[in-house]
Every structure is written in structure tokens, then in C-alpha cells.
Design an enzyme around this catalytic site. Structure first.
Site, PDB file in Angstrom:
ATOM      1  N   TYR A  60       0.848  -1.201   0.000  1.00 55.58           N
ATOM      2  CA  TYR A  60       0.000   0.000   0.000  1.00 55.58           C
ATOM      3  C   TYR A  60       0.869   1.231   0.000  1.00 55.58           C
ATOM      4  CZ  TYR A  60      -4.995  -0.072  -0.050  1.00 55.58           C
ATOM      5  OH  TYR A  60      -6.283  -0.111  -0.481  1.00 55.58           O
ATOM      6  N   GLU A  62      -0.470   4.901  -0.464  1.00 58.07           N
ATOM      7  CA  GLU A  62      -1.247   6.129  -0.694  1.00 58.07           C
ATOM      8  C   GLU A  62      -0.340   7.340  -0.592  1.00 58.07           C
ATOM      9  OE1 GLU A  62      -4.583   6.262   1.926  1.00 58.07           O
ATOM     10  OE2 GLU A  62      -5.765   4.885   0.714  1.00 58.07           O
ATOM     11  N   ASP A 206      -7.236  13.620 -24.998  1.00 58.71           N
ATOM     12  CA  ASP A 206      -7.348  12.227 -24.558  1.00 58.71           C
ATOM     13  C   ASP A 206      -6.747  11.347 -25.647  1.00 58.71           C
ATOM     14  OD1 ASP A 206      -8.004   9.680 -23.793  1.00 58.71           O
ATOM     15  OD2 ASP A 206     -10.077  10.160 -23.230  1.00 58.71           O
ATOM     16  N   THR A 232      -4.623   6.157 -21.629  1.00 58.83           N
ATOM     17  CA  THR A 232      -4.476   4.816 -21.074  1.00 58.83           C
ATOM     18  C   THR A 232      -3.062   4.355 -21.423  1.00 58.83           C
ATOM     19  OG1 THR A 232      -5.269   3.777 -23.097  1.00 58.83           O
ATOM     20  CG2 THR A 232      -6.907   4.197 -21.377  1.00 58.83           C
ATOM     21  N   LYS A 235      -3.282   0.558 -24.770  1.00 54.35           N
ATOM     22  CA  LYS A 235      -3.740   0.435 -26.167  1.00 54.35           C
ATOM     23  C   LYS A 235      -2.503   0.459 -27.076  1.00 54.35           C
ATOM     24  CE  LYS A 235      -8.222   2.071 -24.673  1.00 54.35           C
ATOM     25  NZ  LYS A 235      -9.264   3.103 -24.711  1.00 54.35           N
ATOM     26  N   ARG A 241      -2.858  -2.626 -18.184  1.00 51.38           N
ATOM     27  CA  ARG A 241      -4.083  -1.829 -17.984  1.00 51.38           C
ATOM     28  C   ARG A 241      -3.762  -0.728 -16.994  1.00 51.38           C
ATOM     29  NH1 ARG A 241      -7.707  -4.671 -21.330  1.00 51.38           N
ATOM     30  NH2 ARG A 241      -9.112  -2.992 -20.754  1.00 51.38           N
TER      31      ARG A 241
HETATM   32  C1  LIG Z   1     -10.217   3.502 -23.824  1.00 49.37           C
HETATM   33  C2  LIG Z   1     -10.489   4.944 -23.626  1.00 49.37           C
HETATM   34  C3  LIG Z   1     -10.767   5.485 -22.368  1.00 49.37           C
HETATM   35  C4  LIG Z   1     -11.069   4.645 -21.149  1.00 49.37           C
HETATM   36  O1  LIG Z   1     -10.160   3.775 -20.767  1.00 49.37           O
HETATM   37  P1  LIG Z   1     -10.563   2.548 -19.790  1.00 49.37           P
HETATM   38  O2  LIG Z   1      -9.228   2.076 -19.370  1.00 49.37           O
HETATM   39  O3  LIG Z   1     -11.335   1.601 -20.608  1.00 49.37           O
HETATM   40  O4  LIG Z   1     -11.345   3.119 -18.654  1.00 49.37           O
HETATM   41  C5  LIG Z   1     -10.914   6.844 -22.262  1.00 49.37           C
HETATM   42  N1  LIG Z   1     -10.813   7.647 -23.329  1.00 49.37           N
HETATM   43  C6  LIG Z   1     -10.575   7.163 -24.555  1.00 49.37           C
HETATM   44  C7  LIG Z   1     -10.479   8.090 -25.701  1.00 49.37           C
HETATM   45  C8  LIG Z   1     -10.420   5.799 -24.758  1.00 49.37           C
HETATM   46  O5  LIG Z   1     -10.219   5.323 -25.979  1.00 49.37           O
END
Ligand SMILES: *Cc1c(COP(=O)(O)O)cnc(C)c1O
Length: 425
Positions: A60, A62, A206, A232, A235, A241
Site C-alpha cells: 500500500y 497512498e 485524450d 491509457t 492500447k 491496464r
Molecule cells: C479507452 C479509452 C478510455 C477509457 O479507458 P478505460 O481504461 O477503458 O477506462 C478513455 N478515453 C478514450 C479516448 C479511450 O479510448
């Protein structure tokens, strides 16, 4: 006979919980035997897999490095600092927070940092290619904030910045999101930044989908344009993750406080470590080449699909992602995606802009090339993939179900020379 296995990661698991180990093996086989075109997915390296499976999950911590609420942070502080410094160096930003549990909580932290409940946010509408967390109605971000949504032009499937500007001037949002989940074209960060400056809004880029392309120089960077960058890590960036928030110094404190203690408790240290590993990998010349190969593969696949009569939103792609409208194929996106899955081609059904059908049964399919590029497939393989898709979708329309099983066998052989990390046959 060798047993298909996700060894060595599940060696003890096999003893403790053989049922679960068998399921993981089955998933490993499934992932290795199909052609994965899900645009948001990838195959992480063995090194990233190993980092996520370590005893760092026991700890942990925090707070942030040097300012924790628990003792015993000698090494966790170093691990998190390594991840933060690598993120800063890779993307060229002043500040990085690597603690968000995933992309959605990362975005929620941005709201918490800059808005009060009811304040106005502007983002791309979900059916136009945006993300739920950009103010879509069913999301907390659409329920707790006042949301205005922009789309794309009907004629060419692209964002119309003049329209975005008009909407921003009329509505004066405090926060503007650019980026999304089904955008096959380059995001114009500079144009969005101008609009945000005009209405005194914070621009959030984003880059969840394209972070790996940005890191590898295959998509322009939002740095210098967006006050906040959300991404994220799993991807195109090919990490575990997780998520990161990056910014200039000005917004750093607000973002940190929003993530912890505003929204989250203890960070997932095993994930932080795996993010650090992925960021190290992403800083290599190999990864740069990988990012460019992803785009080359997407362009080749788009061209091969167009040659076979697929109607591509915006006519093609600039990045890793392709969106196809199946209206002219007389089949919905969902039955097409299901038929393709039976044939060993994995993708998702998706709305297309101005879709007359329902989100749960939309007109389109979404594809991406990051996973198959990780496996080593190249442009020369793309026409064959397009041909299989064409064949399966046509057969499905004709009610011929024998094609799927034949194609499935062909695909199993086709991908066999391209193993995936974490699974061996
Ligand atoms: C995948 C994605 C998210 C969210 O990600 P999670 O890990 O699934 O919560 C947010 N914004 C965009 C543009 C995404 O493609």
C-alpha cells in the site's frame, strides 16, 4: 505431446486452482489463434507481463513519492519515480501522474481538478467517435456535469473545427476534450487549442488510443497545445491496464490532488512497475518503427478493404484505426462481428457517424492494427485479411455458415508463425 500453456506465469496457479489455470490457458490459445483487430487492444511483452505479476501487488502506498501515508516505501518510491520520469522524457511533458487505475478514472480526475458539479464540458459525442467519459449522457460525466457535444461532418466523417468553435463560443465550456475511441483521422491539437484559448477553457487531449503512435512519432503530439493530456497505457502504448495524466507545471498540483486523495486510494504498484517497463520499451528505436508499422498496416488494410467494396468512414485512416459502415453490405455491424469472431477475426461492432441504427445493433465495425503489428504481420498480409473479412461477411449474408469454420482453420495456420508473448504452444 507438448501442452499449450501460459507458463511460466501460471505454474503455481495450475496447482492451486487448476480450473482457473485452464481458463487462462484457453484464453491464451484463443488470443494466439485469432487475428485480433480490436483497436483498443494489444499484446504486451513478456517483461510487462512479468512486472504485473510481481509481489508489488502486496504494497500500500497512498500518496506520492516522498509524501506517503504508509511506511516501507523505499523501493516503491523509486519505482513510481522511474515510471514518472520515463513518462516525462518520452512525451516531453513537465509533469506525469501514473496512478490512475484506468482511462475512465483518469478522465474523472480531470473533471474533479477543474470543474464543479453542473459546470460545462464539451467533448465529442460517443456515436461520432468520442468516449463515454467526454460527457456522454449515461456516464457520470454527462449526469453530473452540463455537457455539450460536437460531432463530425456528414460528408467526410471529419471534425469540423469551425463548428466546434461556434459551439464553444455559444456554450463557453470550462473543459474541452479532444480525442476519442473511433477516430480514424489525425486529431488537430493546434486547432482545438486555439478554440480552447478563445473561450478560456482547459483543453484535454485524450490520447488513450494513439499514445503509442504519439510516443513513436507516428501521430503529432498534443504537447504544447493541450493543458492536460490523458491516456491509457494499454492500447497502442502496449503497457499494462492503466492510465496516466500529463500536464505542464501549471496544472500539476490540481491533477495530483484530484487523483489522490480526490478520487482514488492506494496506487496499484505492480501496474506502475509494468507501466515503467512499457515506457522504457516505448522509448526505443524498435518501438518507433513499430508505431510507424502500425499505421502502414492500417493504411494497407484500409486500402484492401476499400478495394473489396467496404465503405470506410472518412474514406480511410491516418492512424491505427479503421471504421467501416456495412450498410452497403446489407448486414449489421453486430452479426458481422459475430460471424467474423466465429471465423477467427476478432473486432467490435460500432456506431458510425449519423448511424440510423441503435448503439447495441449499429451499422459499423471498428478495426485496429496494433495487435497484429505486434505479432509481426506486415502490409503484405493485409489483403488476405481483407479477403477473409469479405468472404465471411458475404457468406453470413447468404446464410452459409460453413465458410466461418474453414476460414478459422486457415487463420490458425496463418498466424501460427507469429507467436504472442505469454503463451506457447
Ligand atoms: C479507452 C479509452 C478510455 C477509457 O479507458 P478505460 O481504461 O477503458 O477506462 C478513455 N478515453 C478514450 C479516448 C479511450 O479510448
Amino acid at each position: 505431446m507438448t501442452v499449450s500453456t501460459t507458463l511460466p506465469l501460471v505454474a503455481s496457479l495450475r496447482e492451486t486452482d487448476p480450473d482457473l489455470a485452464a481458463l487462462i490457458d484457453a484464453e491464451g490459445r484463443r488470443q494466439s489463434e485469432s487475428i485480433r483487430l480490436i483497436a483498443s487492444e494489444n499484446y504486451v511483452s513478456q517483461a510487462v507481463l512479468e512486472a504485473t505479476g510481481t509481489l508489488l501487488t502486496n504494497k500500500y502506498s497512498e500518496g506520492y513519492a516522498g509524501k506517503r501515508y504508509y511506511e516501507g516505501q523505499q523501493f516503491i518510491d523509486e519505482i513510481e519515480t522511474l515510471a514518472v520520469e520515463r513518462a516525462k522524457a518520452l512525451f516531453g511533458v513537465d509533469h506525469a501522474n501514473v496512478q490512475p487505475y484506468s482511462g475512465s478514472p483518469a478522465n474523472l480526475a480531470v473533471y474533479l481538478a477543474f470543474l464543479q458539479p453542473g459546470d460545462k464540458v464539451m467533448g465529442m459525442a460517443l456515436p461520432m467517435g468520442g468516449h463515454l467519459t467526454h460527457g456522454w449522457g449515461v456516464s457520470a460525466t454527462g449526469k453530473w456535469f452540463t455537457s455539450v457535444q460536437y460531432g463530425v461532418r456528414k460528408e467526410d466523417g471529419r471534425v469540423d473545427l469551425d463548428e466546434v468553435r461556434d459551439l464553444a463560443l455559444a456554450e463557453r465550456p470550462k473543459l474541452i476534450f479532444c480525442g476519442g475511441t473511433a477516430i480514424p483521422r489525425t486529431i488537430e491539437f493546434a486547432g482545438f487549442a486555439e478554440i480552447a484559448a478563445e473561450v478560456d477553457a482547459v483543453l484535454v487531449a485524450d490520447i488513450a488510443h494513439i499514445a503509442g503512435l504519439v510516443a513513436g512519432g507516428a501521430h503529432p503530439s498534443p504537447v504544447g497545445h493541450a493543458g492536460v493530456i490523458s491516456t491509457t497505457t494499454h492500447k497502442t502504448l502496449r503497457g499494462p491496464r492503466g492510465a496516466m495524466l500529463m500536464s505542464d507545471e501549471e496544472h500539476a498540483k490540481k491533477l495530483d490532488r484530484a487523483v489522490f486523495p480526490g478520487l482514488q486510494g492506494g496506487p496499484h504498484n505492480h501496474t506502475t512497475a509494468a507501466i515503467a517497463v512499457a515506457l522504457k520499451e516505448a522509448a526505443t528505436a524498435d518501438f518507433k518503427a513499430y508505431a510507424h508499422r502500425i499505421v502502414a498496416n492500417a493504411k494497407a488494410l484500409a486500402e484492401a478493404m476499400a478495394d473489396r467494396g467496404f465503405d470506410l468512414v472518412s474514406g480511410g485512416t491516418d492512424n491505427h484505426l479503421i471504421l467501416a459502415d456495412l450498410t452497403n453490405r446489407a448486414i449489421g455491424g453486430k452479426p458481422a462481428a459475430q460471424a467474423l469472431d466465429r471465423a477467427g477475426i476478432e473486432l467490435n461492432y460500432n456506431t458510425v457517424p449519423y448511424d440510423p441504427r441503435k448503439p447495441f445493433d449499429p451499422s459499423g465495425i471498428r478495426l485496429g492494427t496494433s495487435s497484429i503489428t505486434t505479432r509481426g504481420l506486415t502490409e503484405e498480409h493485409m489483403p488476405q485479411i481483407a479477403a477473409w473479412m469479405d468472404e465471411v461477411i458475404t457468406a453470413e449474408g447468404d446464410g452459409d455458415s460453413s465458410v466461418a469454420s474453414r476460414v478459422r482453420n486457415e487463420i490458425r495456420e496463418f498466424v501460427a508463425p507469429f507467436p504472442i508473448p505469454g503463451y506457447s504452444d
